[in-house]
Design a protein around this motif. Structure first.
Motif, PDB file in Angstrom:
ATOM      1  N   GLU A  58      48.760   8.651 -41.054  1.00  7.11           N
ATOM      2  CA  GLU A  58      49.889   8.727 -39.845  1.00  7.11           C
ATOM      3  C   GLU A  58      50.888   9.474 -40.113  1.00  7.11           C
ATOM      4  OE1 GLU A  58      47.746   4.548 -39.568  1.00  7.11           O
ATOM      5  OE2 GLU A  58      48.390   5.873 -41.033  1.00  7.11           O
ATOM      6  N   LYS A  59      51.932   9.233 -41.339  1.00  7.53           N
ATOM      7  CA  LYS A  59      52.872  10.020 -41.435  1.00  7.53           C
ATOM      8  C   LYS A  59      52.753  11.528 -41.777  1.00  7.53           C
ATOM      9  CE  LYS A  59      56.132   6.455 -42.990  1.00  7.53           C
ATOM     10  NZ  LYS A  59      57.114   6.193 -43.985  1.00  7.53           N
ATOM     11  N   THR A  60      51.480  11.684 -42.372  1.00  2.00           N
ATOM     12  CA  THR A  60      51.086  13.279 -42.453  1.00  2.00           C
ATOM     13  C   THR A  60      51.036  13.846 -41.128  1.00  2.00           C
ATOM     14  OG1 THR A  60      50.258  12.559 -44.706  1.00  2.00           O
ATOM     15  CG2 THR A  60      49.486  14.756 -43.708  1.00  2.00           C
TER      16      THR A  60
ATOM     17  N   GLU B  77      41.079  24.887 -40.990  1.00  2.00           N
ATOM     18  CA  GLU B  77      42.298  25.241 -41.633  1.00  2.00           C
ATOM     19  C   GLU B  77      42.904  23.979 -42.655  1.00  2.00           C
ATOM     20  OE1 GLU B  77      41.159  27.727 -38.974  1.00  2.00           O
ATOM     21  OE2 GLU B  77      41.721  25.866 -38.355  1.00  2.00           O
ATOM     22  N   TYR B  78      42.774  22.856 -41.979  1.00  2.00           N
ATOM     23  CA  TYR B  78      43.756  21.657 -42.573  1.00  2.00           C
ATOM     24  C   TYR B  78      42.787  20.327 -42.786  1.00  2.00           C
ATOM     25  CZ  TYR B  78      46.854  24.426 -39.805  1.00  2.00           C
ATOM     26  OH  TYR B  78      47.514  25.282 -39.216  1.00  2.00           O
ATOM     27  N   ILE B  79      43.370  19.688 -44.044  1.00  2.00           N
ATOM     28  CA  ILE B  79      42.755  18.358 -44.388  1.00  2.00           C
ATOM     29  C   ILE B  79      43.936  17.471 -44.790  1.00  2.00           C
ATOM     30  CG2 ILE B  79      41.445  16.814 -46.088  1.00  2.00           C
ATOM     31  CD1 ILE B  79      39.354  19.010 -46.296  1.00  2.00           C
ATOM     32  N   ILE B  80      43.785  16.254 -43.924  1.00  2.00           N
ATOM     33  CA  ILE B  80      44.729  15.130 -44.312  1.00  2.00           C
ATOM     34  C   ILE B  80      44.081  14.262 -45.421  1.00  2.00           C
ATOM     35  CG2 ILE B  80      45.896  13.199 -43.624  1.00  2.00           C
ATOM     36  CD1 ILE B  80      46.528  14.364 -40.915  1.00  2.00           C
ATOM     37  N   GLU B  81      44.685  14.234 -46.588  1.00  2.00           N
ATOM     38  CA  GLU B  81      44.183  13.294 -47.667  1.00  2.00           C
ATOM     39  C   GLU B  81      44.720  11.764 -47.332  1.00  2.00           C
ATOM     40  OE1 GLU B  81      44.058  13.715 -52.164  1.00  2.00           O
ATOM     41  OE2 GLU B  81      46.077  13.147 -51.501  1.00  2.00           O
ATOM     42  N   GLY B  82      43.781  10.815 -47.230  1.00  2.00           N
ATOM     43  CA  GLY B  82      44.088   9.429 -47.260  1.00  2.00           C
ATOM     44  C   GLY B  82      44.822   8.956 -46.278  1.00  2.00           C
ATOM     45  N   GLU B  83      45.706   7.999 -46.152  1.00  2.00           N
ATOM     46  CA  GLU B  83      46.358   7.505 -45.082  1.00  2.00           C
ATOM     47  C   GLU B  83      47.013   8.583 -44.323  1.00  2.00           C
ATOM     48  OE1 GLU B  83      48.315   3.357 -45.334  1.00  2.00           O
ATOM     49  OE2 GLU B  83      49.628   4.536 -46.071  1.00  2.00           O
TER      50      GLU B  83
ATOM     51  N   PHE C  84      48.435  22.577 -51.558  1.00  2.00           N
ATOM     52  CA  PHE C  84      48.560  20.997 -51.427  1.00  2.00           C
ATOM     53  C   PHE C  84      49.926  20.739 -51.796  1.00  2.00           C
ATOM     54  CE2 PHE C  84      47.702  16.551 -53.181  1.00  2.00           C
ATOM     55  CZ  PHE C  84      47.569  16.074 -51.817  1.00  2.00           C
ATOM     56  N   ASN C  85      50.587  19.963 -51.027  1.00  2.00           N
ATOM     57  CA  ASN C  85      52.116  19.746 -51.258  1.00  2.00           C
ATOM     58  C   ASN C  85      52.161  18.167 -52.161  1.00  2.00           C
ATOM     59  OD1 ASN C  85      52.865  21.993 -50.021  1.00  2.00           O
ATOM     60  ND2 ASN C  85      52.924  20.891 -48.077  1.00  2.00           N
ATOM     61  N   GLY C  86      51.177  17.761 -52.734  1.00  2.00           N
ATOM     62  CA  GLY C  86      51.259  16.487 -53.398  1.00  2.00           C
ATOM     63  C   GLY C  86      50.769  15.260 -52.650  1.00  2.00           C
ATOM     64  N   LYS C  87      50.616  14.353 -53.346  1.00  2.00           N
ATOM     65  CA  LYS C  87      50.116  12.918 -52.620  1.00  2.00           C
ATOM     66  C   LYS C  87      51.393  12.493 -52.040  1.00  2.00           C
ATOM     67  CE  LYS C  87      46.323  11.714 -55.558  1.00  2.00           C
ATOM     68  NZ  LYS C  87      45.272  11.768 -54.351  1.00  2.00           N
ATOM     69  N   ARG C  88      50.926  11.711 -50.854  1.00  2.00           N
ATOM     70  CA  ARG C  88      51.940  10.952 -50.378  1.00  2.00           C
ATOM     71  C   ARG C  88      52.022   9.381 -50.365  1.00  2.00           C
ATOM     72  NH1 ARG C  88      54.733  11.354 -45.473  1.00  2.00           N
ATOM     73  NH2 ARG C  88      53.974  13.456 -44.966  1.00  2.00           N
ATOM     74  N   PRO C  89      53.203   8.815 -50.628  1.00  2.00           N
ATOM     75  CA  PRO C  89      53.182   7.397 -51.082  1.00  2.00           C
ATOM     76  C   PRO C  89      52.577   6.642 -49.824  1.00  2.00           C
ATOM     77  CG  PRO C  89      55.361   8.541 -51.444  1.00  2.00           C
ATOM     78  CD  PRO C  89      54.476   9.588 -50.714  1.00  2.00           C
ATOM     79  N   LEU C  90      52.055   5.556 -50.079  1.00  2.00           N
ATOM     80  CA  LEU C  90      51.604   4.470 -49.024  1.00  2.00           C
ATOM     81  C   LEU C  90      52.635   4.005 -48.333  1.00  2.00           C
ATOM     82  CD1 LEU C  90      48.981   2.372 -51.214  1.00  2.00           C
ATOM     83  CD2 LEU C  90      48.396   4.444 -49.586  1.00  2.00           C
TER      84      LEU C  90
ATOM     85  N   ILE D 132      55.104  19.140 -46.168  1.00  2.00           N
ATOM     86  CA  ILE D 132      54.151  18.178 -45.609  1.00  2.00           C
ATOM     87  C   ILE D 132      53.366  17.434 -46.627  1.00  2.00           C
ATOM     88  CG2 ILE D 132      52.591  17.158 -44.014  1.00  2.00           C
ATOM     89  CD1 ILE D 132      53.248  19.812 -42.170  1.00  2.00           C
ATOM     90  N   ARG D 133      53.810  16.249 -47.263  1.00  2.00           N
ATOM     91  CA  ARG D 133      52.969  15.741 -48.182  1.00  2.00           C
ATOM     92  C   ARG D 133      51.412  15.210 -47.760  1.00  2.00           C
ATOM     93  NH1 ARG D 133      56.895  12.467 -52.199  1.00  2.00           N
ATOM     94  NH2 ARG D 133      55.340  12.353 -53.459  1.00  2.00           N
ATOM     95  N   GLY D 134      50.511  15.275 -48.477  1.00  2.00           N
ATOM     96  CA  GLY D 134      49.159  14.627 -48.280  1.00  2.00           C
ATOM     97  C   GLY D 134      48.507  15.568 -47.463  1.00  2.00           C
ATOM     98  N   LEU D 135      48.859  16.876 -47.197  1.00  2.00           N
ATOM     99  CA  LEU D 135      47.985  18.004 -46.432  1.00  2.00           C
ATOM    100  C   LEU D 135      47.636  19.269 -47.379  1.00  2.00           C
ATOM    101  CD1 LEU D 135      47.325  18.657 -43.382  1.00  2.00           C
ATOM    102  CD2 LEU D 135      49.295  20.214 -43.475  1.00  2.00           C
TER     103      LEU D 135
END
Length: 558
Positions: free
Chosen positions: A116-118, A108-114, A148-154, A135-138
């Motif tokens: 922890e916060k996602t 159902e879900y993928i966390i993109e990139g970094e 997709f709600n958009g990329k999450r800042p580092l 939830i950004r990055g999900l």
């Protein structure tokens, strides 16, 4: 609500850093979180059983090139057993082209990139405290669509929570640690090139966390930082701290040798022997090829610093080469190998180019006629510069280098034989072809057979007498193997009468219950130091605890 953070490591001794980060970052939250670690060598049926018996609401998988296919199958099996269990994926293997990957995977879900916060916000969503569309990055599935709600800042590195627990058992594990994220370089084959800039933890915090490993007497800590020595002040602070510790823990760093500074080299001279291990990514000694992959450095600069480190003689060095790089043909790679071999590092790693998802090298594959496997780990099959058959030859060389050179258990044998070939590469190639001819790659051979091979190889390929080779064979075998049950082809050379005389003379100094006495027809020490063969008797004691003592001078004293 229970989430099972699931890691499938490439080996049992490895530990997974990613799942620990996620658990640590949410340890204050009101949910049931558990980590389970497996290895790709475990049976899928057993892993499935262990996962299902945990009764999770969500299974979160940490994905890499070595485990994604197994995870894909496990996900299908999980859904067949209980379709209500949701599946969350994260890690480098699903962080690029995530939308299409989620279409392919049963979850159902993928966390993109970094992550922890996602992940923390995902837990809030599962607890009913947050809307999923915030939830950004999900990436997530909803009404047969992938949203997709958009990329999450580092994130700021110091927001990261130390991932290891006070009571965690790390015995017999290789432990991974991260003091920085990102890389100052943009090598086209590496995923670090997709994120610009380097972020560091506070140096004082790093020292405190490293003390945790030292106090636990961890055997080996491997820093996952892509280029540990890219920040001089930070590097000096951490290395100086570790040098001054009273510990047997070893620390492994990936470094860029060409940027080592004089002050760093002077500091490293003070390091206790084997405190540090350095992995140096040479990749190729062809400067034109280095430029093609965005490594703007000359091999001569790397060699100069590696040589300086070798002269210090207290740091084990591991040098990497990659076959299949753009513009490098078979002869160029052969030269790269011989160049690196001439430095005499403790280990040489021959790798093969992998065109990872998200890397710019994959995007440029067509320009270089690159054909690569569409299946993980996406290894190169051929390029316009090097053929599939030539890569097969290099794989044979790689196996011989890994077994014989990198083990450091055959040093004198190899040193003697390599000189009989035009280049070191030619020796390993001929040895690899001999293994292929004899079928050794297709069956398990015993430890003693790995030594005996050289006798047959010497007679069949070089057509030379084995007398001198046997001396080196016996020395290297006794240096690393049990002294009882020695194979017949390395049989004892010293006669009983002389053995008793020597023991009688030296009995006051040595307990011969602790040593195995052996004589050699050539001076082993002169060969080791000066690479010359002198035919004269040389005597050694091989300790059952591993120590080796040359007693020739003591025997020859009046």
């Amino acid at each position: 609500m229970k989430i099972l953070l699931t890691a499938i490591n490439s080996k049992f001794v490895h530990s997974n850093l990613a799942v620990r980060y996620l658990k640590a970052f949410t340890k204050d939250m009101n949910y049931d979180c558990k980590i389970r670690e497996f290895s790709i060598n475990d049976r899928e049926e057993k892993i499935l059983e262990e996962i299902i018996l945990e009764k999770p609401d969500v299974v979160a998988f940490s994905t890499y090139i070595w485990n994604i296919e197994m995870i894909n199958r496990l996900s299908n099996l999980i859904k067949l057993v209980d379709e209500n269990i949701e599946i969350l994926y994260g890690g480098p293997e699903v962080s690029y082209d995530s939308q299409n990957i989620l279409k392919e995977l049963n979850g159902e879900y993928i966390i993109e990139g970094e992550g922890e916060k996602t992940y923390r916000e995902f837990v809030e969503y599962k607890l009913g405290e947050r809307d999923i569309n915030t939830i950004r990055g999900l990436y997530y599935k909803k009404d047969n669509e992938i949203l997709f709600n958009g990329k999450r800042p580092l994130m700021n590195m110091n927001e990261i929570v130390f991932p290891y627990e006070e009571d965690e058992n790390l015995d017999n594990k290789i432990v991974y640690y991260e003091a920085s994220r990102g890389c100052p370089f943009n090598c086209k084959y590496c995923l670090s090139s997709t994120v610009h800039g380097v972020r560091f933890l506070d140096a004082e915090r790093v020292k405190k966390e490293l003390k945790y490993f030292i106090d636990k007497e961890v055997r080996l800590v491997k820093f996952v930082d892509r280029t540990f020595n890219c920040n001089h002040k930070f590097t000096m602070a951490i290395w100086e701290f570790l040098i001054n510790q009273d510990t047997k823990t070893q620390f492994h760093f990936e470094i860029s040798a060409d940027i080592l500074k004089k002050a760093e080299l002077e500091l490293l001279r003070k390091a206790p022997k084997d405190r540090f291990q350095f992995e140096v990514g040479v990749q190729t000694t062809n400067d034109d090829v280095l430029n093609r992959i965005n490594r703007f450095v000359n091999f001569s600069d790397i060699k100069e610093k590696v040589d300086e480190l070798l002269q210090i003689r207290n740091i084990k060095q591991h040098l990497d080469l990659i076959a299949g790089l753009p513009g490098e043909d078979y002869e160029s790679f052969k030269k790269s190998f011989n160049d690196v071999y001439s430095i005499s590092p403790e280990e040489i790693q021959l790798g093969f180019l992998k065109l990872l998802r998200g890397s710019s090298m994959r995007e440029e594959a067509e320009d270089y006629g690159m054909k690569y496997s569409p299946y993980p780990p996406y290894e190169i099959l051929k390029t316009k510069d090097i053929s599939y058959y030539e890569l097969l030859k290099l794989k044979k060389v790689e196996e011989m280098v890994d077994k014989y050179y990198n083990s450091q258990k055959f040093n004198n044998i190899i040193k003697y034989l390599v000189k009989k070939f035009e280049t070191p590469f030619d020796f390993y190639y001929e040895l690899g072809m001999y293994f292929e001819k004899k079928g050794y790659f297709n069956r398990n051979i015993g430890n003693s057979e790995y030594y005996r091979v050289f006798l047959d190889f010497n007679m069949e390929i070089l057509k030379e007498d084995n007398h001198i080779l046997k001396e080196f064979l016996r020395f290297d075998y006794l240096s690393f193997n049990k002294k009882r049950g020695i194979p017949e082809f390395i049989k004892k050379s010293i006669d009983k009468e002389l053995e008793e005389k020597i023991k009688e003379k030296l009995r006051v100094k040595y307990s011969f219950k602790d040593y195995y006495l052996e004589s050699f027809d050539i001076n082993i020490n002169k060969f080791k130091e000066d690479s010359i063969i002198v035919k004269e008797k040389d005597y050694y004691l091989f300790g059952y605890g591993g120590d080796i003592i040359n007693i020739t001078d003591e025997i020859n004293e009046d």
